[in-house]
Scaffold this active site. Structure first.
Site, PDB file in Angstrom:
ATOM      1  N   ARG A  74      15.346   4.687  -5.860  1.00  0.00           N
ATOM      2  CA  ARG A  74      13.959   5.185  -5.788  1.00  0.00           C
ATOM      3  C   ARG A  74      13.208   4.526  -4.630  1.00  0.00           C
ATOM      4  O   ARG A  74      12.418   5.172  -3.947  1.00  0.00           O
ATOM      5  CB  ARG A  74      13.231   4.950  -7.115  1.00  0.00           C
ATOM      6  CG  ARG A  74      13.644   5.934  -8.207  1.00  0.00           C
ATOM      7  CD  ARG A  74      12.853   5.734  -9.468  1.00  0.00           C
ATOM      8  NE  ARG A  74      11.417   5.899  -9.277  1.00  0.00           N
ATOM      9  CZ  ARG A  74      10.481   5.339 -10.055  1.00  0.00           C
ATOM     10  NH1 ARG A  74      10.825   4.586 -11.073  1.00  0.00           N
ATOM     11  NH2 ARG A  74       9.213   5.551  -9.822  1.00  0.00           N
ATOM     12  N   GLN A 106      -1.961   5.786 -10.273  1.00  0.00           N
ATOM     13  CA  GLN A 106      -0.880   5.379 -11.172  1.00  0.00           C
ATOM     14  C   GLN A 106       0.431   5.279 -10.392  1.00  0.00           C
ATOM     15  O   GLN A 106       1.451   4.884 -10.950  1.00  0.00           O
ATOM     16  CB  GLN A 106      -0.705   6.420 -12.285  1.00  0.00           C
ATOM     17  CG  GLN A 106      -1.919   6.583 -13.166  1.00  0.00           C
ATOM     18  CD  GLN A 106      -1.805   7.840 -14.026  1.00  0.00           C
ATOM     19  OE1 GLN A 106      -1.196   7.824 -15.083  1.00  0.00           O
ATOM     20  NE2 GLN A 106      -2.401   8.922 -13.576  1.00  0.00           N
ATOM     21  N   HIS A 124      -0.191   0.757 -11.919  1.00  0.00           N
ATOM     22  CA  HIS A 124       1.170   0.614 -12.444  1.00  0.00           C
ATOM     23  C   HIS A 124       2.080  -0.200 -11.529  1.00  0.00           C
ATOM     24  O   HIS A 124       3.296  -0.132 -11.658  1.00  0.00           O
ATOM     25  CB  HIS A 124       1.773   1.998 -12.723  1.00  0.00           C
ATOM     26  CG  HIS A 124       1.120   2.692 -13.890  1.00  0.00           C
ATOM     27  ND1 HIS A 124       1.286   4.035 -14.165  1.00  0.00           N
ATOM     28  CD2 HIS A 124       0.291   2.227 -14.857  1.00  0.00           C
ATOM     29  CE1 HIS A 124       0.587   4.356 -15.243  1.00  0.00           C
ATOM     30  NE2 HIS A 124      -0.033   3.282 -15.673  1.00  0.00           N
ATOM     31  N   CYS A 136      10.119 -19.351 -15.080  1.00  0.00           N
ATOM     32  CA  CYS A 136      11.338 -20.146 -14.961  1.00  0.00           C
ATOM     33  C   CYS A 136      11.423 -21.154 -16.100  1.00  0.00           C
ATOM     34  O   CYS A 136      10.492 -21.923 -16.334  1.00  0.00           O
ATOM     35  CB  CYS A 136      11.338 -20.866 -13.621  1.00  0.00           C
ATOM     36  SG  CYS A 136      12.732 -21.968 -13.443  1.00  0.00           S
ATOM     37  N   CYS A 155      17.866 -16.231  -9.389  1.00  0.00           N
ATOM     38  CA  CYS A 155      17.458 -17.568  -8.963  1.00  0.00           C
ATOM     39  C   CYS A 155      18.684 -18.484  -8.942  1.00  0.00           C
ATOM     40  O   CYS A 155      19.413 -18.579  -9.936  1.00  0.00           O
ATOM     41  CB  CYS A 155      16.391 -18.114  -9.912  1.00  0.00           C
ATOM     42  SG  CYS A 155      15.934 -19.819  -9.530  1.00  0.00           S
ATOM     43  N   CYS A 158      18.144 -21.344 -11.806  1.00  0.00           N
ATOM     44  CA  CYS A 158      18.111 -21.147 -13.270  1.00  0.00           C
ATOM     45  C   CYS A 158      18.665 -19.789 -13.725  1.00  0.00           C
ATOM     46  O   CYS A 158      18.716 -19.519 -14.916  1.00  0.00           O
ATOM     47  CB  CYS A 158      16.678 -21.289 -13.777  1.00  0.00           C
ATOM     48  SG  CYS A 158      15.621 -19.944 -13.227  1.00  0.00           S
ATOM     49  N   GLY A 195      -2.904  15.469  -9.889  1.00  0.00           N
ATOM     50  CA  GLY A 195      -1.468  15.325 -10.099  1.00  0.00           C
ATOM     51  C   GLY A 195      -1.057  14.372 -11.188  1.00  0.00           C
ATOM     52  O   GLY A 195      -0.077  13.641 -11.042  1.00  0.00           O
ATOM     53  N   ALA A 239      -1.734  19.241  -4.553  1.00  0.00           N
ATOM     54  CA  ALA A 239      -2.545  18.237  -3.856  1.00  0.00           C
ATOM     55  C   ALA A 239      -2.599  18.523  -2.355  1.00  0.00           C
ATOM     56  O   ALA A 239      -3.671  18.478  -1.745  1.00  0.00           O
ATOM     57  CB  ALA A 239      -1.948  16.850  -4.105  1.00  0.00           C
TER      58      ALA A 239
HETATM   59  P1  OAD Z   1       3.745  12.974 -14.692  1.00  0.00           P
HETATM   60  O1  OAD Z   1       5.123  13.242 -14.202  1.00  0.00           O
HETATM   61  O2  OAD Z   1       3.554  12.721 -16.135  1.00  0.00           O
HETATM   62  O3  OAD Z   1       2.807  14.205 -14.306  1.00  0.00           O
HETATM   63  C1  OAD Z   1       2.833  14.733 -13.011  1.00  0.00           C
HETATM   64  C2  OAD Z   1       1.771  15.805 -12.923  1.00  0.00           C
HETATM   65  O4  OAD Z   1       1.695  16.243 -11.582  1.00  0.00           O
HETATM   66  C3  OAD Z   1       2.037  17.040 -13.786  1.00  0.00           C
HETATM   67  O5  OAD Z   1       0.871  17.351 -14.533  1.00  0.00           O
HETATM   68  C4  OAD Z   1       2.353  18.138 -12.761  1.00  0.00           C
HETATM   69  O6  OAD Z   1       1.905  19.432 -13.178  1.00  0.00           O
HETATM   70  C5  OAD Z   1       1.558  17.655 -11.569  1.00  0.00           C
HETATM   71  N1  OAD Z   1       2.072  18.109 -10.267  1.00  0.00           N
HETATM   72  C6  OAD Z   1       3.335  18.430  -9.914  1.00  0.00           C
HETATM   73  N2  OAD Z   1       3.391  18.758  -8.612  1.00  0.00           N
HETATM   74  C7  OAD Z   1       2.139  18.614  -8.116  1.00  0.00           C
HETATM   75  C8  OAD Z   1       1.556  18.784  -6.845  1.00  0.00           C
HETATM   76  N3  OAD Z   1       2.296  19.159  -5.782  1.00  0.00           N
HETATM   77  N4  OAD Z   1       0.225  18.569  -6.679  1.00  0.00           N
HETATM   78  C9  OAD Z   1      -0.537  18.190  -7.753  1.00  0.00           C
HETATM   79  N5  OAD Z   1      -0.024  18.003  -8.983  1.00  0.00           N
HETATM   80  C10 OAD Z   1       1.283  18.214  -9.178  1.00  0.00           C
HETATM   81  O7  OAD Z   1       3.160  11.781 -13.789  1.00  0.00           O
HETATM   82  P2  OAD Z   1       1.956  10.800 -14.114  1.00  0.00           P
HETATM   83  O8  OAD Z   1       0.873  11.502 -14.822  1.00  0.00           O
HETATM   84  O9  OAD Z   1       1.653  10.078 -12.858  1.00  0.00           O
HETATM   85  O10 OAD Z   1       4.523   5.095 -14.971  1.00  0.00           O
HETATM   86  O11 OAD Z   1       2.660   9.802 -15.118  1.00  0.00           O
HETATM   87  C11 OAD Z   1       2.000   8.652 -15.541  1.00  0.00           C
HETATM   88  C12 OAD Z   1       2.956   7.481 -15.554  1.00  0.00           C
HETATM   89  O12 OAD Z   1       4.089   7.802 -16.347  1.00  0.00           O
HETATM   90  C13 OAD Z   1       3.523   7.130 -14.212  1.00  0.00           C
HETATM   91  O13 OAD Z   1       2.660   6.272 -13.458  1.00  0.00           O
HETATM   92  C14 OAD Z   1       4.796   6.437 -14.549  1.00  0.00           C
HETATM   93  C15 OAD Z   1       5.284   7.298 -15.710  1.00  0.00           C
HETATM   94  O14 OAD Z   1       6.076   6.644 -16.623  1.00  0.00           O
HETATM   95  C16 OAD Z   1       5.021   4.070 -14.234  1.00  0.00           C
HETATM   96  O15 OAD Z   1       5.684   4.211 -13.246  1.00  0.00           O
HETATM   97  C17 OAD Z   1       4.670   2.720 -14.749  1.00  0.00           C
END
Ligand code: OAD
Length: 254
Positions: A74, A106, A124, A136, A155, A158, A195, A239
């Site tokens: 990733r 996020q 996040h 540690c 490490c 440890c 998004g 977006a």
């Molecule tokens: P999600 O994958 O839950 O949601 C992504 C959203 O983006 C959906 O509602 C899609 O419809 C929308 N989407 C897709 N393509 C798009 C585009 N081109 N333009 C605009 N919107 C679009 O992602 P998050 O809501 O960010 O946590 O998820 C929240 C958290 O859950 C993330 O931060 C992550 C995950 O587990 C961590 O990484 C800690």
């Protein structure tokens, strides 16, 4: 587009004061840069991978190499990606109206930062950063100099493991970032939500907090989200398509 005019009117009415506009972004913000979302049915990471295995401390402890390698892949994807027109529109807007926009994300990629929004509040964490798995056990803290290469690096003193600097399920958000995000949500006059599925808390709760304090809410998302009910306007589109149209010509007080 009728919604576009109404959304621009909300941004203009929010005024010019610092923090008048709070923007909350999620994975969809970076989708058009080639970084997969989490919950989209066909392309989302959680449709192919188990978050309990790959996004929890228990999962990491059970299979550190597997989890490290998944994040390494990733990370490569993030490094290869470029900010899209939506990131650039937000950065240009922030340059045009210094202080007016507070950006809360996020996302663990660095595309807002590379587009020029250096001050984005990261709820996040940062996928490109490492941190130690635990304090540690032998000394006060392992240092960067202690890290020995490996999958994951560890490490030399440890055996402590490095892990990616993201927030996993079951973990607290960074307190300073969460506090700053709450303040931004509670003091903005308009919130632009881009998004996100609105499925993950406490981030999703920021929208309701803004709304309760009287802010107008605009959602940009090509598909329904769990927080659509909180919005004054839902703009169905992506977006990269919509943010330049919404933000480029919006002058507060026009
Ligand atoms: P999600 O994958 O839950 O949601 C992504 C959203 O983006 C959906 O509602 C899609 O419809 C929308 N989407 C897709 N393509 C798009 C585009 N081109 N333009 C605009 N919107 C679009 O992602 P998050 O809501 O960010 O946590 O998820 C929240 C958290 O859950 C993330 O931060 C992550 C995950 O587990 C961590 O990484 C800690």
């Amino acid at each position: 587009m009728q919604d576009l005019g109404a959304a621009r009117a909300i941004l203009q009415a929010a005024g010019e004061r610092p923090g008048a506009l709070c923007v909350l972004t999620g994975a969809g913000m970076s989708a058009e840069s080639g970084i997969p979302t989490f919950r989209d049915a066909l392309t989302g990471l959680w449709s192919r991978f188990d978050p309990a295995e790959l996004a929890s401390e228990e999962g990491f402890r059970a299979h550190p190499q597997r989890v490290w390698d998944w994040y390494a892949e990733r990370r490569e994807g993030v490094r290869r990606a470029e900010p899209n027109a939506g990131h650039h529109a937000l950065a240009a807007y922030a340059r045009r109206w210094p202080g007016r926009l507070v950006l809360v994300t996020q996302n663990v990629d660095d595309l807002h930062q590379r587009a020029g929004n250096a001050g984005a509040i990261r709820l996040h964490g940062d996928i490109l950063a490492d941190r130690w798995l635990q304090a540690c056990p032998q000394r006060t803290a392992c240092t960067a100099a202690d890290a020995r290469p490996g999958r994951p690096p560890h490490c030399a003193e440890c055996g402590n493991l490095l892990r990616p600097g993201v927030v996993w399920f079951g973990e607290e958000l960074p307190p300073a970032a969460l506090e700053a995000a709450r303040r931004a949500a509670e003091s903005c006059a308009a919130m632009l939500v881009v998004g996100t599925s609105g499925a993950v808390w406490p981030a999703a709760g920021l929208v309701g907090q803004a709304r309760q304090r009287g802010a107008k809410v605009i959602i940009v998302n090509p598909a329904p989200s769990e927080i659509d009910d909180e919005a004054n306007i839902v703009m169905r589109g992506t977006a990269a398509q919509l943010l330049p149209r919404l933000l480029d010509a919006t002058d507060p007080g026009d």
